[in-house]
Design an enzyme around this catalytic site. Structure first.
Site, mmCIF file in Angstrom:
data_model
loop_
_atom_site.group_PDB
_atom_site.id
_atom_site.type_symbol
_atom_site.label_atom_id
_atom_site.label_comp_id
_atom_site.label_asym_id
_atom_site.label_seq_id
_atom_site.Cartn_x
_atom_site.Cartn_y
_atom_site.Cartn_z
ATOM 1 N N GLY A 93 136.138 56.728 47.359
ATOM 2 C CA GLY A 93 135.504 57.487 46.276
ATOM 3 C C GLY A 93 136.494 57.998 45.249
ATOM 4 O O GLY A 93 136.278 57.889 44.042
ATOM 5 N N ARG A 94 137.622 58.544 45.710
ATOM 6 C CA ARG A 94 138.588 59.118 44.762
ATOM 7 C C ARG A 94 139.455 58.055 44.091
ATOM 8 O O ARG A 94 140.339 58.392 43.300
ATOM 9 C CB ARG A 94 139.428 60.201 45.442
ATOM 10 C CG ARG A 94 140.085 59.788 46.735
ATOM 11 C CD ARG A 94 140.588 61.000 47.519
ATOM 12 N NE ARG A 94 141.066 60.643 48.839
ATOM 13 C CZ ARG A 94 140.301 60.529 49.923
ATOM 14 N NH1 ARG A 94 139.009 60.743 49.836
ATOM 15 N NH2 ARG A 94 140.831 60.226 51.091
ATOM 16 N N LYS B 75 128.907 69.985 54.917
ATOM 17 C CA LYS B 75 127.693 69.247 54.503
ATOM 18 C C LYS B 75 126.627 69.375 55.588
ATOM 19 O O LYS B 75 125.456 69.637 55.307
ATOM 20 C CB LYS B 75 128.006 67.754 54.336
ATOM 21 C CG LYS B 75 128.598 67.371 53.012
ATOM 22 C CD LYS B 75 128.668 65.835 52.930
ATOM 23 C CE LYS B 75 129.652 65.390 51.887
ATOM 24 N NZ LYS B 75 129.896 63.961 51.885
ATOM 25 N N HIS C 97 150.199 81.233 29.393
ATOM 26 C CA HIS C 97 149.553 82.516 29.102
ATOM 27 C C HIS C 97 148.610 82.912 30.222
ATOM 28 O O HIS C 97 147.732 83.751 30.032
ATOM 29 C CB HIS C 97 148.825 82.424 27.759
ATOM 30 C CG HIS C 97 149.759 82.060 26.646
ATOM 31 N ND1 HIS C 97 150.522 82.997 25.976
ATOM 32 C CD2 HIS C 97 150.115 80.856 26.136
ATOM 33 C CE1 HIS C 97 151.279 82.381 25.081
ATOM 34 N NE2 HIS C 97 151.060 81.078 25.160
ATOM 35 N N GLU D 174 123.915 66.348 46.229
ATOM 36 C CA GLU D 174 124.013 66.890 44.868
ATOM 37 C C GLU D 174 123.584 65.837 43.844
ATOM 38 O O GLU D 174 122.813 66.116 42.914
ATOM 39 C CB GLU D 174 125.452 67.330 44.557
ATOM 40 C CG GLU D 174 125.942 68.520 45.369
ATOM 41 C CD GLU D 174 126.683 68.107 46.634
ATOM 42 O OE1 GLU D 174 126.312 67.065 47.231
ATOM 43 O OE2 GLU D 174 127.617 68.820 47.026
ATOM 44 N N LYS E 96 129.077 56.348 45.328
ATOM 45 C CA LYS E 96 129.487 55.262 46.225
ATOM 46 C C LYS E 96 128.463 55.080 47.346
ATOM 47 O O LYS E 96 128.020 53.981 47.623
ATOM 48 C CB LYS E 96 130.880 55.564 46.803
ATOM 49 C CG LYS E 96 131.335 54.551 47.804
ATOM 50 C CD LYS E 96 132.717 54.853 48.354
ATOM 51 C CE LYS E 96 132.979 53.927 49.535
ATOM 52 N NZ LYS E 96 134.282 54.090 50.133
ATOM 53 N N GLU F 293 142.230 65.868 48.986
ATOM 54 C CA GLU F 293 141.258 65.177 49.847
ATOM 55 C C GLU F 293 141.963 64.051 50.616
ATOM 56 O O GLU F 293 141.565 63.702 51.718
ATOM 57 C CB GLU F 293 140.090 64.622 49.025
ATOM 58 C CG GLU F 293 138.901 64.209 49.884
ATOM 59 C CD GLU F 293 137.625 63.954 49.088
ATOM 60 O OE1 GLU F 293 136.806 64.876 48.960
ATOM 61 O OE2 GLU F 293 137.456 62.831 48.591
#
Ligand code: F6P
Length: 570
Positions: A288-289, A533, A405, A234, A228, A374
């Protein structure tokens, strides 16, 4: 800023919260002994299962295995009124600045509701008389461009620099530019395989890059840089590495044919050197999400097909229409949100588990972790003060039956009570009905076991009937006791096709927004990711060989020194 976030009346709101807390058990500061005896609720009401089930077409949500009762629901609805939920929903769909700390609308609905929805977004940060833009028109135009591009790739009109057709897509992005597209791509391609194979590279860890390109033919690979902001370290690092990998194999000019950008930051995209017709844009009013509906979802369309992508949008649009119009008493996202608030703020359960009994949804918990935590992992209210109530629980999950499990031991017998959302489709997309019945039997049995439990007398009787010695019974029986009365919600749909997937995702999106409204927080910002950050940027030079000791706490300085020593760099 001239934004009026529509603060609700404080006194009414505090009274509503107090009334809600009073419905808890005495150990939670409430007044109702046995407030969370779910089994007693069933015993007292033979119609409970149907009265506490809400339906939208083939989507069924059973809330009956929770300790919600009519009194609780009444007070929760009163709380939502006091919090101004109706006004909030109107403002959300009006494209008002509901994201007050960033001065933005949250208009992701425009990406899926079609041009006729005529949704607009405030683009003036809420300043009175400011500009609005036609969000529906912008979204539809870009969707049209995406469709053209996807069909060009699929039918081989759009090819790589060598003339080879594209067979693989590498999506480079992180957070919302990864989790949603990855989750949905898997969900829509597991059953029948992809049109184009898709890989997702998110972590800046070089091992991730090595794994992502292993076995990929650069001549047949389309690289999507999804970001975005187009400033995420990253993604920038991985995009540069992918560009170097591709140029080394095919020459720098090939980048133009192999790279696509999905972003709001067209200037940064241009300086990376991606050609304009390979750039698909969206606006700041898409968080963004919430961006998998935007061009960030291009990987989904390339892998699963544009029709599937459109069906996913249509499913989300159906949930938007329901959320926008249905009375709160039958409104699925609202009910899911209220159940969550009940669990967090009255029962004081600090975690929420999501178990999709569907391998296609294996990345759904990871996606939901970002969406929920978030969005609502916050402690400052819209009024700038610390909130008094608990907000988002810790969200985690795995596909069922795998979870049985691993961590289900704790959910059945641990000291913490963890509500579970069970998600299941009645009809699978494979031709092994017996396998699906086994899967479903486990889902229903887990929810039943959590509710029913197993008392000591029952365990002892069962052991005695098997001829176990009294000494062994005394030693082992207490360990085999299940308290029961542990809450769960079951979300059942006819199928999990693309439409149902979109509807499910939007269900949770709106649930999160409703909870944010009631908790009085901004669900649409994410300031909590900033500090780490910033510190990482400041710390990076201190990791270089020979760098002087940085200005950190003693532990951090010592760890940096050991890191460098272990690398033999000091
Ligand atoms: O982690 C913070 C965050 O801003 C997320 O909200 C977002 O989804 C992610 O980083 C990636 O951001 P971008 O798409 O701008 O690269």
């Amino acid at each position: 800023m001239t934004v009026d976030p529509g603060f609700p009346d404080k006194t009414t709101l505090l009274q509503a919260w107090d009334a809600l807390r009073a419905l808890g058990a005495p150990e939670q500061g409430g007044t109702r002994a046995g407030a969370h005896d779910i089994r007693a609720l069933f015993e007292g009401d033979p119609g409970r299962a149907s009265r506490y089930t809400a339906v939208l077409d083939d989507l069924v949500i059973d809330f009956s295995k929770t300790s919600l009762d009519d009194a609780a629901l009444e007070v929760l609805h009163a709380l939502s009124r006091a919090a101004g939920l109706s006004l909030f929903r109107d403002r959300l769909f009006a494209g008002d600045v509901v994201n007050v700390t960033e001065g933005r609308a949250a208009m992701h609905m425009a990406l899926r509701d079609g041009p006729d929805a005529a949704l607009s977004a405030d683009v003036a940060g809420g300043h009175l008389g400011g500009d609005r833009e036609d969000a529906s028109a912008l979204a539809s135009a870009e969707l049209g461009r995406m469709g053209e591009f996807v069909s060009g790739v699929h039918d081989g009109r759009i090819r790589g620099a060598t003339g080879a057709v594209f067979t693989d897509v590498l999506n480079i992005g992180i957070g919302g530019s990864d989790l949603g597209p990855l989750m949905a791509t898997e969900a829509l391609t597991v059953a029948h395989g992809p049109r184009l194979r898709a890989r997702f590279l998110s972590n800046v860890d070089g091992h991730g890059f090595a794994a992502a390109i292993r076995g990929l033919d650069p001549a047949r690979t389309l690289v999507l840089v999804a970001s975005k902001t187009f400033t995420t370290q990253e993604t920038a690092t991985n995009a540069a590495a992918a560009r170097a990998w591709l140029s080394e194999a095919l020459g720098e000019p090939a980048v133009a044919d192999h790279f696509v950008a999905l972003s709001t930051n067209l200037a940064a995209v241009a300086s990376f050197g991606i050609r304009p017709d390979r750039v698909f844009g969206f606006r700041d009013w898409v968080g963004g999400r919430f961006s998998l509906w935007s061009p960030v979802g291009l990987s989904i369309a390339l892998a699963a097909g544009f029709d599937a992508f459109q069906a996913m949008l249509a499913g989300a649009a159906a949930m938007d229409a329901h959320f926008r119009a249905a009375p709160f008493a039958t409104n699925l996202p609202v009910l899911l949100a209220l159940a969550g608030i009940w669990h967090v703020d009255v029962c004081q359960y600090r975690a929420q588990c999501v178990l999709a009994y569907d391998d296609r949804l294996r990345r759904f918990p990871a996606y939901l972790q970002q969406l929920e935590m978030e969005s609502n992992g916050k402690s400052t209210g819209l009024d700038g003060r610390r909130v008094r109530q608990l907000t988002c629980p810790v969200v985690f999950g795995e596909p069922g039956t795998n979870a049985q499990h691993s961590f289900m031991q704790l959910i059945h017998q641990g000291t913490s009570v963890v509500p579970v959302d069970f998600i299941l489709a009645a009809t699978p997309d494979h031709d092994r009905p017996e396998a699906h019945r086994i899967l479903a039997a486990h889902a229903f049995a887990q929810a039943e076991a959590l509710l029913r439990g197993r008392g000591l007398a029952e365990v002892e009787a069962e052991m005695r009937a098997k001829g176990v010695s009294e000494a062994s019974i005394a030693a082992v029986a207490p360990h085999r006791v299940f308290d029961g009365n542990r809450p769960s919600i079951t979300i059942l749909s006819g199928r999990l096709d693309a439409f149902a997937l979109g509807r499910l995702i939007a269900l949770y999106e709106h649930k999160v927004a409703v909870q944010g409204c009631i908790w009085g927080i901004n669900s649409f910002d994410q300031w909590g990711v900033e500090l780490g950050k910033a510190l990482a940027a400041g710390l990076l030079p201190d990791l270089a060989p020979g760098a002087p000791e940085g200005d950190h706490d003693h532990s951090t300085n010592a760890l940096i020194a050991r890191f460098r020593a272990l690398r033999g760099e000091d």
